[in-house]
Design an enzyme around this catalytic site. Structure first.
Site, PDB file in Angstrom:
ATOM      1  N   HIS A  83       0.816  -1.217   0.000  1.00 11.93           N
ATOM      2  CA  HIS A  83       0.000   0.000   0.000  1.00 11.93           C
ATOM      3  C   HIS A  83       0.853   1.271   0.000  1.00 11.93           C
ATOM      4  CE1 HIS A  83       0.314  -0.306   4.538  1.00 11.93           C
ATOM      5  NE2 HIS A  83       0.363   1.010   4.430  1.00 11.93           N
ATOM      6  N   ASP A 219       1.066  -7.764   2.026  1.00 12.86           N
ATOM      7  CA  ASP A 219       1.315  -6.335   1.914  1.00 12.86           C
ATOM      8  C   ASP A 219       2.809  -6.036   1.790  1.00 12.86           C
ATOM      9  OD1 ASP A 219       0.944  -3.630   1.831  1.00 12.86           O
ATOM     10  OD2 ASP A 219      -0.271  -3.503   3.631  1.00 12.86           O
ATOM     11  N   SER A 661       4.153   1.900   8.488  1.00  9.72           N
ATOM     12  CA  SER A 661       3.860   0.992   7.383  1.00  9.72           C
ATOM     13  C   SER A 661       5.122   0.733   6.575  1.00  9.72           C
ATOM     14  CB  SER A 661       2.790   1.596   6.471  1.00  9.72           C
ATOM     15  OG  SER A 661       1.540   1.616   7.097  1.00  9.72           O
TER      16      SER A 661
END
Length: 736
Positions: A83, A219, A661
């Site tokens: 992402h 991810d 992230s």
């Protein structure tokens, strides 16, 4: 140089009865003081390695300017979350070649794609305390605005001196202005997309599983950093060469098992655990409900608009993903603060602080006025919050207006001396502004922009008489006495005119406007520039008012934090502020709520169980075939015989937040065992009050990454580059 105060804070943590080291996004230089706690958790390495930003493993950790990543090869190969590369996938996509859906794997280095204008890799090279240089010598009786101006000017001067050698620098505040540190970074400007799995892997579960457990999301993605042939950062060019980092992470195919110690090193965005109760109460009662309503409305609007328009859906994909992610997070925070009781706990803690201050005349004299002054500042800000939020939301809704406001402000700032220019519009920022104007071409669309801007203007039309945005009312033809239908008609008439006349969608014209003077910019006659000029006096008034408040906060908040630190006996960690941090914990499940226990790991078996063949749970056929072959015992070149499942995601007790992230998850030897990519719904309110019991972070397991790369996507070139050998990659006991 290590700060004595910071070391004392960390050292006291070790002595506190029942203390939990899991809470704390620690500055790297604090980690050596936590040696005893780390050893108790099984760490056998040297804690000082985390304080050496140019050593192993810290020299391998980088920022992408919103996400974290890490080098995993000597040729500048970088791993981060899927992402975190959505923008690059979108930049390189067309309706006929949708990389967001299909993913991408560069067959050779020549096939690696530019990640788009504005992509950056930042390598931190030094952190130096500069508190004395920023706040030293400011007289106690100086006005709040003078205090702000002095601090701002000193920061600008310090940054300018730091950047003289071409580095990118920042002076950051820690402990609410108690301390200031100068962060120096190497800025790499040529970033290329190497590999991203298909949507059915990288976004498997979509918004249904977002912030949820159990999770089965792949991810991860890979980028590569490039520099000029001289080894120095350079703009994108075909003859640039891969950057050669001094350090990169070694991949550990063995992964992790429950109770293992893990570290997460990265760049967490912001937390607000040291805000006052009044500040958090406003967030819970006003900001979060408003944010939720607005996200819901915008998502519904965009979904309706793109239902039968794939090309438009591709353009707004990043915005929709961001809205959905923020919406789920906001709902979780609100639920945790209210139903979970975090707001009540925050109030109770502040009442304890007030009582503690009142119990000592010395403390009362030093700290007694701080909380009352902070409450007064909070109340003043609330007086016009609705109008100011709507005003800011106009540019948030319309890319045309946002571009016009940036161009107009730049034209005002450019004639000034650089030290007098507003932060964000100094000469160091001009390349970024140009890149933003260039990058806009991939996402700007008059249909979507008009729909969102119409929605935002509707919010302005509904403001009460005392909160109106006068220049906007005049430009659009709105009146507080209008009913909803009349206001909507006026808005539509205005929008018909501005979208027919604006030229801001023209990339070349937009870029040419960057260098225009204010007079020449206004002379273009563009209606969005005209609106930006009309709104600027109110925007500037708000900017000046915020500076006045910031000066007051710079005086009061350090006193408030002194009280917090003294009362806690030093048991405080600094709030996250976008700078490099280290956090650690263990791989553990959690009792999420009554009758529900979250196991610490998920496996490929869960992907098959969740797969529906459509929407958010549409795993690629080649992945399902590979899973079936694995479970049937078919030999593969990547796994030892006997492996019939592979770990996918796992939970840990590390303390993380947005910005983390893509952060590498390391074992006790500093080896890569996964990537941090999310938190659980039950713990998102920990940004405001840490929950020692329920807080969990979610990681993608390195074994799932390696298995997919080898058995599904054929990314063997990258595996070899990372030094991962076939068959020896994952042991038979793949699932722990």
């Amino acid at each position: 140089m290590k700060s004595p105060r910071l070391l004392v804070v960390a050292a006291l943590l070790l002595c506190a009865p029942g203390a939990r080291a899991e809470e704390g996004m620690w500055m790297p230089q604090q980690i050596p003081a936590l040696a005893a706690k780390l050893q108790a958790l099984g760490f056998t390495g040297d804690p000082k390695s985390f304080a050496d930003l140019t050593g192993q493993p810290m020299g391998a950790i980088v920022s992408l300017g919103g996400c974290t990543a890490s080098f995993v090869s000597p040729d500048g190969l970088i791993v981060t979350n899927h992402h975190c590369v959505t923008g690059g996938l979108q930049f390189n996509s067309t309706p006929e070649r949708n990389l967001l859906k299909d993913g991408y794997l560069a067959a050779t280095r020549e096939d690696e794609l530019s990640n788009g204008p504005g992509s950056r890799v930042f390598v931190t090279t030094s952190v130096v305390e500069v508190t004395r240089e920023i706040t030293g010598g400011i007289e106690a009786g100086v006005s709040d605005r003078a205090r702000y101006d002095t601090i701002e000017r000193r920061i600008k001067q310090r940054v300018a001196a730091c950047e003289a050698d071409g580095s990118r620098c920042r002076v950051a505040s820690f402990f609410e202005g108690q301390k200031y540190f100068e962060i120096k970074q190497l800025e790499i400007r040529d970033v290329r997309l190497v590999y991203a799995p298909a949507e059915g892997i990288g976004v498997f579960g979509g918004e249904t599983d977002n912030w949820r457990w159990p999770r089965h999301t792949g991810d991860w993605s890979f980028l590569r950093a490039y520099v000029g042939k001289d080894g120095k950062p350079a703009a994108y060019a075909k003859d640039n060469v891969p950057y050669r980092p001094a350090h990169w992470l070694k991949v550990s195919p063995a992964g992790v098992k429950p109770d293992d110690l893990v570290f997460v090193t990265g760049y967490p965005g912001t937390t607000s655990r040291h805000q006052t109760f009044a500040e958090v109460k406003e967030i819970v009662e006003w900001s979060l409900p408003r944010r939720i309503r607005q996200a819901e409305e915008q998502i519904a609007l965009l979904e309706q608009l793109t239902k039968n328009d794939p090309a438009l859906a591709l353009k707004v994909a990043g915005r929709v993903q961001g809205l959905n992610n923020g919406l789920t997070n906001s709902r979780g925070v609100l639920e945790g603060m209210v139903k979970g009781g975090a707001l009540a706990k925050k109030q109770a803690r502040e009442e304890e602080l007030v009582a503690w201050i009142a119990a000592s005349p010395a403390r009362q004299q030093r700290y007694g006025a701080a909380l009352a002054e902070l409450r007064d500042l909070q109340a003043k800000g609330e007086a016009t919050r609705e109008r100011n939020a709507v005003l800011a939301g106009l540019a948030g809704a319309s890319s045309y207006l946002s571009a016009a406001q940036s161009l107009y402000r730049l034209s005002i700032e450019r004639p000034k001396a650089d030290v007098d220019r507003e932060q964000g519009y100094q000469q160091r920022d001009w390349p970024r502004i140009r890149e933003a104007m260039d990058r806009l071409q991939r996402t700007i669309d008059p249909v979507a922009d008009r729909a969102l801007f119409r929605w935002a203007l509707g919010k302005a039309a509904a403001l009460p008489a005392g909160q109106r945005i006068g220049p906007l009312d005049q430009a659009v033809g709105l009146d507080p006495a209008m009913d909803a239908a009349a206001a909507a008609a006026a808005i539509d008439k205005y929008l018909d005119g501005v979208y027919a006349a604006t030229k801001l969608a023209d990339r070349d014209l937009r870029l040419a406007m960057i260098d225009k003077s204010t007079a020449d910019l206004v002379a273009t006659g563009d209606p969005f520039v005209k609106l930006a000029a009309a709104l600027e006096p109110l925007v500037e008034a708000n900017r000046e008012a915020s500076k006045d408040r910031a000066g007051a906060y710079a005086r009061i908040r350090p006193i408030y934090m002194d009280a917090m630190v003294e009362k806690a006996g030093g048991l405080l960690a600094p709030d996250a502020n976008g700078t490099l941090r280290v956090t650690f914990g263990q791989v553990k499940g959690v009792d999420a709520r009554d009758g529900l226990f979250y196991k610490p790991q998920t496996t490929l078996r869960g992907i098959v169980e969740k797969h529906t063949g459509e929407g958010e749970f549409d795993a690629p056929k080649k992945q399902l075939d590979a899973i079936a072959a694995l479970r049937a015992g078919k030999p593969t070149p990547f796994f030892d015989k006997g492996v019939d499942d592979v770990p996918v995601n796992f939970l840990s007790t590390v303390d993380t937040t947005g910005g983390n992230s893509g952060s590498p998850t390391l074992n006790g030897r500093g080896e890569l065992v996964g990537l941090l990519f999310d938190g659980t719904y039950e713990s998102v309110s920990s940004n405001y009050l840490f929950d020692e019991v329920k807080t969990r972070s979610i990681h993608v397991d390195v074994r799932y990454m390696l298995w997919t790369m080898a058995e599904v996507d054929g990314a063997t070139r990258l595996l070899e580059e990372m030094g991962v050998a076939a068959q020896a990659a994952v042991p038979s006991a793949a699932v722990r």
